[in-house]
Design a protein around this motif. Structure first.
Motif, PDB file in Angstrom:
ATOM      1  N   THR A 166       0.656  -1.614  -0.296  1.00  0.00           N
ATOM      2  CA  THR A 166      -0.215  -0.182   0.126  1.00  0.00           C
ATOM      3  C   THR A 166       1.369   1.470   0.061  1.00  0.00           C
ATOM      4  O   THR A 166       2.616   1.522   0.797  1.00  0.00           O
ATOM      5  N   GLN A 167       0.444   2.238  -0.251  1.00  0.00           N
ATOM      6  CA  GLN A 167       1.074   4.122   0.115  1.00  0.00           C
ATOM      7  C   GLN A 167      -0.330   3.622  -0.116  1.00  0.00           C
ATOM      8  O   GLN A 167      -1.327   4.441   0.015  1.00  0.00           O
ATOM      9  N   LYS A 168       1.009   5.519   0.246  1.00  0.00           N
ATOM     10  CA  LYS A 168      -0.566   7.129   1.759  1.00  0.00           C
ATOM     11  C   LYS A 168      -1.014   8.037   0.327  1.00  0.00           C
ATOM     12  O   LYS A 168       0.078   8.593  -0.309  1.00  0.00           O
ATOM     13  N   GLU A 214      -4.654   5.264   3.252  1.00  0.00           N
ATOM     14  CA  GLU A 214      -3.947   3.465   3.214  1.00  0.00           C
ATOM     15  C   GLU A 214      -4.684   2.930   1.702  1.00  0.00           C
ATOM     16  O   GLU A 214      -5.555   2.603   1.811  1.00  0.00           O
ATOM     17  N   VAL A 215      -3.990   3.219   0.381  1.00  0.00           N
ATOM     18  CA  VAL A 215      -4.582   2.794  -0.942  1.00  0.00           C
ATOM     19  C   VAL A 215      -3.821   1.510  -1.323  1.00  0.00           C
ATOM     20  O   VAL A 215      -2.640   1.911  -1.462  1.00  0.00           O
ATOM     21  N   ALA A 216      -4.100   0.552  -1.820  1.00  0.00           N
ATOM     22  CA  ALA A 216      -3.311  -1.095  -2.446  1.00  0.00           C
ATOM     23  C   ALA A 216      -2.733  -0.301  -3.725  1.00  0.00           C
ATOM     24  O   ALA A 216      -3.779  -0.146  -4.885  1.00  0.00           O
ATOM     25  N   ASP A 217      -1.409  -0.732  -3.807  1.00  0.00           N
ATOM     26  CA  ASP A 217      -1.234  -0.504  -5.069  1.00  0.00           C
ATOM     27  C   ASP A 217      -0.333  -1.316  -5.857  1.00  0.00           C
ATOM     28  O   ASP A 217       0.497  -1.456  -6.703  1.00  0.00           O
ATOM     29  N   LYS A 218      -0.705  -2.362  -4.906  1.00  0.00           N
ATOM     30  CA  LYS A 218       0.036  -4.005  -5.280  1.00  0.00           C
ATOM     31  C   LYS A 218      -0.729  -5.309  -4.915  1.00  0.00           C
ATOM     32  O   LYS A 218      -0.861  -5.017  -4.143  1.00  0.00           O
ATOM     33  N   VAL A 219      -1.488  -5.656  -6.096  1.00  0.00           N
ATOM     34  CA  VAL A 219      -2.488  -6.926  -5.057  1.00  0.00           C
ATOM     35  C   VAL A 219      -2.335  -7.820  -6.000  1.00  0.00           C
ATOM     36  O   VAL A 219      -2.326  -8.074  -7.419  1.00  0.00           O
TER      37      VAL A 219
END
Length: 90
Positions: free
Chosen positions: A37-39, A44-49
């Motif tokens: 995740t990244q802020k 907090e936002v998921a950026d690799k799933v």
């Protein structure tokens, strides 16, 4: 009425960084794992799933449960892939 959140008619259940998408009573369900995740603006936002299509049959060897898997760069993209996979299993 269901106690679960849904996305395009399928239930979503989250525990920590894992989200189960689909009905456990169906033949398949998707497991979505938030890998990173990244802020962004304090959120907090998921950026690799990672998305995995899994068989739900109880007699399946755990090593054979995963049918498909793919990495995506966000939760929306992951949910769209999971929805497409589940729709094709009906």
């Amino acid at each position: 009425m269901s106690d679960f959140y849904t996305y395009k008619g399928y239930p979503l259940v989250r525990k920590g960084k894992q989200i189960y998408y689909g009905n456990m009573s169906d033949d398949y369900v998707c497991m979505i794992t938030i890998m990173h995740t990244q802020k962004i603006k304090g959120l907090e936002v998921a950026d690799k799933v990672k998305v995995m299509l899994m068989q739900t049959a109880e007699d399946i060897d755990p090593g054979q449960m995963v049918v498909k898997n793919i990495d995506r760069s966000g939760l929306y993209e992951a949910l769209e892939v999971a929805y497409t996979w589940l729709s094709k299993t009906k």
